[in-house]
Design a protein around this motif. Structure first.
Motif, PDB file in Angstrom:
ATOM      1  N   ARG A 186     -28.058 -26.129 -83.866  1.00 29.01           N
ATOM      2  CA  ARG A 186     -27.914 -25.020 -82.911  1.00 29.01           C
ATOM      3  C   ARG A 186     -27.957 -25.553 -81.466  1.00 29.01           C
ATOM      4  NH1 ARG A 186     -28.579 -20.369 -84.940  1.00 29.01           N
ATOM      5  NH2 ARG A 186     -30.120 -21.182 -86.387  1.00 29.01           N
ATOM      6  N   ILE A 187     -28.889 -26.454 -81.202  1.00 32.65           N
ATOM      7  CA  ILE A 187     -28.994 -27.011 -79.849  1.00 32.65           C
ATOM      8  C   ILE A 187     -27.729 -27.794 -79.500  1.00 32.65           C
ATOM      9  CG2 ILE A 187     -30.270 -28.629 -78.384  1.00 32.65           C
ATOM     10  CD1 ILE A 187     -32.778 -27.879 -80.164  1.00 32.65           C
ATOM     11  N   ALA A 188     -27.262 -28.640 -80.435  1.00 37.26           N
ATOM     12  CA  ALA A 188     -26.058 -29.443 -80.183  1.00 37.26           C
ATOM     13  C   ALA A 188     -24.849 -28.547 -79.930  1.00 37.26           C
ATOM     14  CB  ALA A 188     -25.796 -30.371 -81.365  1.00 37.26           C
ATOM     15  N   SER A 189     -24.721 -27.480 -80.723  1.00 42.43           N
ATOM     16  CA  SER A 189     -23.581 -26.566 -80.589  1.00 42.43           C
ATOM     17  C   SER A 189     -23.624 -25.805 -79.278  1.00 42.43           C
ATOM     18  CB  SER A 189     -23.567 -25.586 -81.769  1.00 42.43           C
ATOM     19  OG  SER A 189     -22.537 -24.634 -81.626  1.00 42.43           O
ATOM     20  N   HIS A 190     -24.803 -25.301 -78.904  1.00 50.49           N
ATOM     21  CA  HIS A 190     -24.926 -24.545 -77.648  1.00 50.49           C
ATOM     22  C   HIS A 190     -24.731 -25.459 -76.432  1.00 50.49           C
ATOM     23  CE1 HIS A 190     -25.678 -21.005 -79.780  1.00 50.49           C
ATOM     24  NE2 HIS A 190     -26.970 -20.815 -79.580  1.00 50.49           N
ATOM     25  N   MET A 191     -25.193 -26.704 -76.520  1.00 45.16           N
ATOM     26  CA  MET A 191     -24.951 -27.657 -75.433  1.00 45.16           C
ATOM     27  C   MET A 191     -23.445 -27.824 -75.219  1.00 45.16           C
ATOM     28  SD  MET A 191     -27.475 -29.148 -73.779  1.00 45.16           S
ATOM     29  CE  MET A 191     -29.261 -29.289 -73.865  1.00 45.16           C
ATOM     30  N   TRP A 192     -22.743 -28.037 -76.310  1.00 42.85           N
ATOM     31  CA  TRP A 192     -21.283 -28.206 -76.261  1.00 42.85           C
ATOM     32  C   TRP A 192     -20.632 -26.946 -75.688  1.00 42.85           C
ATOM     33  CZ3 TRP A 192     -18.535 -32.558 -77.457  1.00 42.85           C
ATOM     34  CH2 TRP A 192     -17.154 -32.435 -77.685  1.00 42.85           C
ATOM     35  N   SER A 193     -21.099 -25.797 -76.145  1.00 48.73           N
ATOM     36  CA  SER A 193     -20.526 -24.514 -75.722  1.00 48.73           C
ATOM     37  C   SER A 193     -20.684 -24.303 -74.217  1.00 48.73           C
ATOM     38  CB  SER A 193     -21.208 -23.372 -76.478  1.00 48.73           C
ATOM     39  OG  SER A 193     -20.862 -22.136 -75.918  1.00 48.73           O
ATOM     40  N   ILE A 194     -21.886 -24.561 -73.701  1.00 45.57           N
ATOM     41  CA  ILE A 194     -22.131 -24.363 -72.271  1.00 45.57           C
ATOM     42  C   ILE A 194     -21.312 -25.359 -71.449  1.00 45.57           C
ATOM     43  CG2 ILE A 194     -23.896 -24.650 -70.470  1.00 45.57           C
ATOM     44  CD1 ILE A 194     -25.899 -23.356 -72.477  1.00 45.57           C
ATOM     45  N   PHE A 227     -14.280 -29.350 -64.045  1.00 46.55           N
ATOM     46  CA  PHE A 227     -13.739 -30.241 -65.068  1.00 46.55           C
ATOM     47  C   PHE A 227     -14.675 -31.396 -65.404  1.00 46.55           C
ATOM     48  CE2 PHE A 227     -10.760 -33.560 -66.604  1.00 46.55           C
ATOM     49  CZ  PHE A 227     -10.420 -32.930 -67.788  1.00 46.55           C
ATOM     50  N   PHE A 228     -15.332 -31.262 -66.517  1.00 49.90           N
ATOM     51  CA  PHE A 228     -16.032 -32.297 -67.280  1.00 49.90           C
ATOM     52  C   PHE A 228     -17.383 -32.762 -66.780  1.00 49.90           C
ATOM     53  CE2 PHE A 228     -13.914 -33.211 -71.059  1.00 49.90           C
ATOM     54  CZ  PHE A 228     -14.671 -34.187 -71.695  1.00 49.90           C
ATOM     55  N   THR A 229     -17.756 -32.591 -65.501  1.00 47.54           N
ATOM     56  CA  THR A 229     -19.079 -33.063 -65.084  1.00 47.54           C
ATOM     57  C   THR A 229     -20.196 -32.304 -65.801  1.00 47.54           C
ATOM     58  OG1 THR A 229     -18.227 -33.774 -62.958  1.00 47.54           O
ATOM     59  CG2 THR A 229     -20.604 -33.473 -63.122  1.00 47.54           C
ATOM     60  N   PRO A 230     -20.201 -30.942 -65.786  1.00 51.50           N
ATOM     61  CA  PRO A 230     -21.265 -30.243 -66.522  1.00 51.50           C
ATOM     62  C   PRO A 230     -21.205 -30.554 -68.021  1.00 51.50           C
ATOM     63  CG  PRO A 230     -20.062 -28.719 -65.095  1.00 51.50           C
ATOM     64  CD  PRO A 230     -19.290 -30.002 -65.118  1.00 51.50           C
ATOM     65  N   ALA A 231     -19.987 -30.679 -68.553  1.00 52.84           N
ATOM     66  CA  ALA A 231     -19.842 -30.961 -69.987  1.00 52.84           C
ATOM     67  C   ALA A 231     -20.517 -32.280 -70.343  1.00 52.84           C
ATOM     68  CB  ALA A 231     -18.366 -30.987 -70.377  1.00 52.84           C
ATOM     69  N   LEU A 232     -20.370 -33.298 -69.502  1.00 54.08           N
ATOM     70  CA  LEU A 232     -20.961 -34.601 -69.818  1.00 54.08           C
ATOM     71  C   LEU A 232     -22.478 -34.574 -69.786  1.00 54.08           C
ATOM     72  CD1 LEU A 232     -18.454 -37.003 -68.049  1.00 54.08           C
ATOM     73  CD2 LEU A 232     -18.840 -36.776 -70.503  1.00 54.08           C
ATOM     74  N   TYR A 233     -23.062 -33.786 -68.874  1.00 59.17           N
ATOM     75  CA  TYR A 233     -24.525 -33.612 -68.870  1.00 59.17           C
ATOM     76  C   TYR A 233     -24.981 -33.040 -70.214  1.00 59.17           C
ATOM     77  CZ  TYR A 233     -25.621 -34.591 -63.966  1.00 59.17           C
ATOM     78  OH  TYR A 233     -25.838 -35.211 -62.767  1.00 59.17           O
ATOM     79  N   ALA A 234     -24.256 -32.025 -70.706  1.00 53.66           N
ATOM     80  CA  ALA A 234     -24.634 -31.369 -71.964  1.00 53.66           C
ATOM     81  C   ALA A 234     -24.353 -32.262 -73.166  1.00 53.66           C
ATOM     82  CB  ALA A 234     -23.874 -30.048 -72.098  1.00 53.66           C
ATOM     83  N   ILE A 235     -23.221 -32.964 -73.125  1.00 50.36           N
ATOM     84  CA  ILE A 235     -22.816 -33.783 -74.274  1.00 50.36           C
ATOM     85  C   ILE A 235     -23.790 -34.941 -74.501  1.00 50.36           C
ATOM     86  CG2 ILE A 235     -21.011 -35.386 -75.087  1.00 50.36           C
ATOM     87  CD1 ILE A 235     -18.957 -33.419 -73.847  1.00 50.36           C
ATOM     88  N   LEU A 265     -12.391 -16.442 -73.455  1.00 54.43           N
ATOM     89  CA  LEU A 265     -12.247 -17.110 -74.752  1.00 54.43           C
ATOM     90  C   LEU A 265     -13.317 -18.183 -74.913  1.00 54.43           C
ATOM     91  CD1 LEU A 265     -10.468 -17.366 -77.325  1.00 54.43           C
ATOM     92  CD2 LEU A 265      -9.195 -19.136 -76.120  1.00 54.43           C
ATOM     93  N   GLY A 266     -13.577 -18.935 -73.822  1.00 53.71           N
ATOM     94  CA  GLY A 266     -14.617 -19.959 -73.877  1.00 53.71           C
ATOM     95  C   GLY A 266     -15.983 -19.379 -74.166  1.00 53.71           C
ATOM     96  N   SER A 267     -16.257 -18.168 -73.647  1.00 59.55           N
ATOM     97  CA  SER A 267     -17.567 -17.543 -73.864  1.00 59.55           C
ATOM     98  C   SER A 267     -17.756 -17.075 -75.307  1.00 59.55           C
ATOM     99  CB  SER A 267     -17.758 -16.364 -72.904  1.00 59.55           C
ATOM    100  OG  SER A 267     -17.069 -15.217 -73.356  1.00 59.55           O
ATOM    101  N   LEU A 268     -16.643 -16.933 -76.051  1.00 63.07           N
ATOM    102  CA  LEU A 268     -16.758 -16.590 -77.480  1.00 63.07           C
ATOM    103  C   LEU A 268     -17.176 -17.796 -78.304  1.00 63.07           C
ATOM    104  CD1 LEU A 268     -13.668 -14.311 -78.278  1.00 63.07           C
ATOM    105  CD2 LEU A 268     -16.059 -13.639 -78.117  1.00 63.07           C
ATOM    106  N   ASP A 269     -16.909 -19.004 -77.777  1.00 65.13           N
ATOM    107  CA  ASP A 269     -17.320 -20.244 -78.445  1.00 65.13           C
ATOM    108  C   ASP A 269     -16.719 -20.360 -79.835  1.00 65.13           C
ATOM    109  OD1 ASP A 269     -18.625 -22.652 -78.786  1.00 65.13           O
ATOM    110  OD2 ASP A 269     -20.478 -21.741 -79.504  1.00 65.13           O
ATOM    111  N   ILE A 270     -15.407 -20.117 -79.943  1.00 61.60           N
ATOM    112  CA  ILE A 270     -14.774 -20.233 -81.263  1.00 61.60           C
ATOM    113  C   ILE A 270     -14.488 -21.700 -81.591  1.00 61.60           C
ATOM    114  CG2 ILE A 270     -13.712 -17.943 -81.211  1.00 61.60           C
ATOM    115  CD1 ILE A 270     -11.016 -19.466 -80.598  1.00 61.60           C
ATOM    116  N   VAL A 271     -14.412 -21.988 -82.872  1.00 61.24           N
ATOM    117  CA  VAL A 271     -13.901 -23.262 -83.362  1.00 61.24           C
ATOM    118  C   VAL A 271     -12.803 -22.907 -84.369  1.00 61.24           C
ATOM    119  CG1 VAL A 271     -14.410 -25.268 -84.786  1.00 61.24           C
ATOM    120  CG2 VAL A 271     -15.923 -24.669 -82.914  1.00 61.24           C
ATOM    121  N   LEU A 272     -11.604 -23.444 -84.152  1.00 61.83           N
ATOM    122  CA  LEU A 272     -10.459 -23.007 -84.959  1.00 61.83           C
ATOM    123  C   LEU A 272     -10.545 -23.479 -86.412  1.00 61.83           C
ATOM    124  CD1 LEU A 272      -7.889 -21.329 -84.246  1.00 61.83           C
ATOM    125  CD2 LEU A 272      -9.284 -21.958 -82.297  1.00 61.83           C
TER     126      LEU A 272
END
Length: 360
Positions: A98-106, A116-124, A348-355
């Motif tokens: 759950r933590i890993a998924s929510h980090m990725w989602s945020i 573009f990508f700076t916040p994502a890298l902190y979470a990843i 769409l990003g806030s729904l956090d879907i995975v296809l």
């Protein structure tokens, strides 16, 4: 829009009807990634299905394993009752997921909004540390194939619990606070998220949404509380809800849910008993009596359900999945009406879907 990958979290197309820049109609078009998972599940033996469940929401393989294991364990009865140690390991893995998924989602919500990508890298970075733990225990980072009927495939290696405690007790709280500090008051985040993509509590229920999308609309419904499975009734945690049902509340709910998951992790690691990880010896052939079962777990995206019909043979007669990404997508048009094309990507990003889970 689409079918392209970067802003649609998988190969996905949206037919938009617009008046200038304003959305007046929207239809999601799925199926570009379809892998016929449910039909394959009726061909595989029960045990062979575990690695296939990994590939539904491929960011949450431990949670996918959990739901499927519970369905078949219902059919097998006491023969597949997990020992205490296995129950605790399952919960630890589910909450790390759950933590890993929510980090990725945020991280990727911010990506979708244009940071573009700076916040994502902190979470990843935090997600990578959790994937290290998965790889050490299961042998794989993303497609873990770790659960088994009646327990888990392998016991935790020596030193694993200590490293996990180091992350849960000494690191994650501070890193979640850091994300909160950087993002929650950021003026661009507030401008792009507040009041955008609103779903009222009534609408969220009528669309059968689940998980953070439902709770952000103010509906306090979490399967770990509403219909506790495994040993979730032993843990102290609260169900996080929002009030406005907009992008900002969906972000905040995920942020706060990570804090609650860390609380559960600390309790589970503290109380983790010694003992076996399976009720008997490891076996590669299982007998599943005829019958039908439905199990559901609170996966990071929402209610993940497995419906399994057994006829006494080595594989399922019928196998069906209630995937939260697919159900949550049904509310997309409602959330986008009246907004601009630029907002659609963020909504769409806030729904956090995975296809992988939508096109199962």
């Amino acid at each position: 829009m689409g079918p392209q990958h970067p802003s649609t979290h998988g190969v996905f197309r949206i037919n938009l009807r617009v008046d200038g820049e304003t959305i007046v109609g929207l239809k999601p078009v799925m199926g570009y990634m379809h892998r016929n998972h449910e039909k394959i599940g009726e061909r595989n033996t029960f045990l062979m299905n575990f690695p296939f469940t990994d590939r539904l929401d491929y960011l949450t393989s431990m949670g996918n394993n959990f739901g499927y294991a519970l369905a078949v364990e219902q059919l097998m009865g006491d023969d597949a009752k997990p020992p205490e140690r296995a129950e605790y390991i399952r919960v630890i893995m589910a909450e790390l997921t759950r933590i890993a998924s929510h980090m990725w989602s945020i991280g990727f919500l911010l990506n979708d909004l244009g940071a573009f990508f700076t916040p994502a890298l902190y979470a990843i970075e935090e997600r990578e540390l959790i994937l290290d733990l998965f790889e050490w225990a299961a042998g794989s980072r993303m497609m873990c194939n770790y659960f088994r009927f009646g327990g888990v495939a392998f016991d935790l290696p020596r030193g694993w619990v200590e490293r996990c405690k180091g992350i849960a007790f000494d690191r994650l709280d501070g890193k979640i606070d850091e994300l909160d500090r950087y993002l929650s008051g950021n003026e661009i985040v507030l401008e792009r998220c507040k009041g955008v993509g609103v779903l009222t509590a009534k609408q969220a229920i009528e669309f059968s949404t689940a998980g953070p999308v439902l709770r952000a609309s103010g509906v306090s419904y979490d399967i770990r509380r509403a219909a506790p499975y495994s040993i979730y009734d032993r843990f102290d945690f609260k169900v996080v809800t929002g009030t406005n049902g907009d992008l900002y509340d969906r972000y905040l709910v995920r942020l706060e849910e990570m804090r609650e998951s860390v609380k559960i992790l600390k309790q589970a690691l503290r109380d983790l008993p010694e003992g076996p990880i399976l009720p008997g010896k490891k076996t590669y052939q299982i007998k599943v009596p005829a019958g039908e079962a439905y199990s559901r777990v609170e996966n990071p995206k929402g209610e993940l359900g497995y419906y399994v019909v057994a006829d006494g043979s080595s594989s399922a007669y019928r196998y069906h999945i209630r995937s939260p990404s697919f159900i949550n997508l049904t509310a997309l048009e409602q959330m986008c009406l009246g907004h601009t094309i630029a907002d659609v990507v963020g909504i769409l990003g806030s729904l956090d879907i995975v296809l992988g889970e939508v096109d199962r």
